[in-house]
Design a protein around this motif. Structure first.
Motif, mmCIF file in Angstrom:
data_model
loop_
_atom_site.group_PDB
_atom_site.id
_atom_site.type_symbol
_atom_site.label_atom_id
_atom_site.label_comp_id
_atom_site.label_asym_id
_atom_site.label_seq_id
_atom_site.Cartn_x
_atom_site.Cartn_y
_atom_site.Cartn_z
ATOM 1 N N LEU A 1 0.172 -1.241 0.106
ATOM 2 C CA LEU A 1 0.062 0.231 0.599
ATOM 3 C C LEU A 1 1.011 1.550 0.047
ATOM 4 C CD1 LEU A 1 -2.352 -1.287 3.315
ATOM 5 C CD2 LEU A 1 -3.169 -1.353 0.736
ATOM 6 N N GLN A 2 0.647 2.576 0.062
ATOM 7 C CA GLN A 2 0.784 3.394 -0.874
ATOM 8 C C GLN A 2 0.218 4.610 -0.223
ATOM 9 O OE1 GLN A 2 2.744 4.633 -4.590
ATOM 10 N NE2 GLN A 2 4.266 6.203 -3.832
ATOM 11 N N VAL A 3 0.362 5.083 0.913
ATOM 12 C CA VAL A 3 -0.680 6.699 0.802
ATOM 13 C C VAL A 3 0.120 7.729 -0.186
ATOM 14 C CG1 VAL A 3 -1.077 8.333 2.501
ATOM 15 C CG2 VAL A 3 -1.506 5.884 3.538
ATOM 16 N N ARG B 1 -1.893 10.982 -0.750
ATOM 17 C CA ARG B 1 -2.670 11.888 -0.179
ATOM 18 C C ARG B 1 -3.174 11.983 1.166
ATOM 19 N NH1 ARG B 1 -7.106 14.205 -3.566
ATOM 20 N NH2 ARG B 1 -4.961 13.641 -5.291
ATOM 21 N N GLY B 2 -2.752 12.853 2.219
ATOM 22 C CA GLY B 2 -3.165 12.723 3.262
ATOM 23 C C GLY B 2 -2.091 12.513 4.543
ATOM 24 N N ASP B 3 -2.360 12.278 5.475
ATOM 25 C CA ASP B 3 -1.347 10.956 6.609
ATOM 26 C C ASP B 3 -2.096 10.760 7.706
ATOM 27 O OD1 ASP B 3 0.381 11.340 8.251
ATOM 28 O OD2 ASP B 3 0.292 12.967 9.843
ATOM 29 N N PRO B 4 -2.857 9.501 7.371
ATOM 30 C CA PRO B 4 -3.338 8.839 7.559
ATOM 31 C C PRO B 4 -3.034 7.433 8.733
ATOM 32 C CG PRO B 4 -2.753 7.485 6.245
ATOM 33 C CD PRO B 4 -2.316 8.840 5.841
ATOM 34 N N GLU C 1 -6.013 3.880 11.209
ATOM 35 C CA GLU C 1 -6.378 4.279 9.581
ATOM 36 C C GLU C 1 -6.556 3.344 8.993
ATOM 37 O OE1 GLU C 1 -8.616 8.552 9.889
ATOM 38 O OE2 GLU C 1 -6.372 7.731 9.219
ATOM 39 N N ILE C 2 -5.169 2.421 8.965
ATOM 40 C CA ILE C 2 -4.556 2.291 7.956
ATOM 41 C C ILE C 2 -4.486 0.366 8.319
ATOM 42 C CG2 ILE C 2 -2.030 1.161 7.121
ATOM 43 C CD1 ILE C 2 -0.796 3.655 7.489
ATOM 44 N N LEU D 1 -8.421 -0.441 7.195
ATOM 45 C CA LEU D 1 -7.711 -0.530 5.286
ATOM 46 C C LEU D 1 -7.375 -2.284 5.006
ATOM 47 C CD1 LEU D 1 -8.290 0.628 2.938
ATOM 48 C CD2 LEU D 1 -6.385 1.653 3.020
#
Length: 79
Positions: A9-11, A13-16, A20-21, A24
């Motif tokens: 997984l790669q974020v 946008r944002g700062d989870p 939250e990760i 997901l």
């Protein structure tokens, strides 16, 4: 960089947060397991709308369906 070295997984946008990760990942894992179970579950389920056996069923009383002129009227009458 090989496929094994890249992150799953790669974020972008944002700062989870870590929670939250984790949520997901849990959802994606559950969906993948459900899809694998459906694939391995045997024969695919046929929609009841597409099931043609309903066209040859007997009437509620167990007898054959009426045929011929006026059959639509007789199909709703009790025997």
């Amino acid at each position: 960089m090989t496929a094994e070295d890249r992150p799953f997984l790669q974020v972008v946008r944002g700062d989870p947060s870590a929670a939250e990760i984790a949520a997901l990942v849990a959802v994606l894992t559950a969906r993948a397991r459900a899809a694998a179970a459906a694939r391995d579950g045997g024969e695919p389920r046929t929609s009841r709308w597409a099931d043609r056996t309903r066209l040859v069923r007997a009437t509620v009383s167990g007898g054959p369906r009426p045929r011929g002129p006026g059959a639509w009227r007789a199909s709703g009458l009790p025997r």
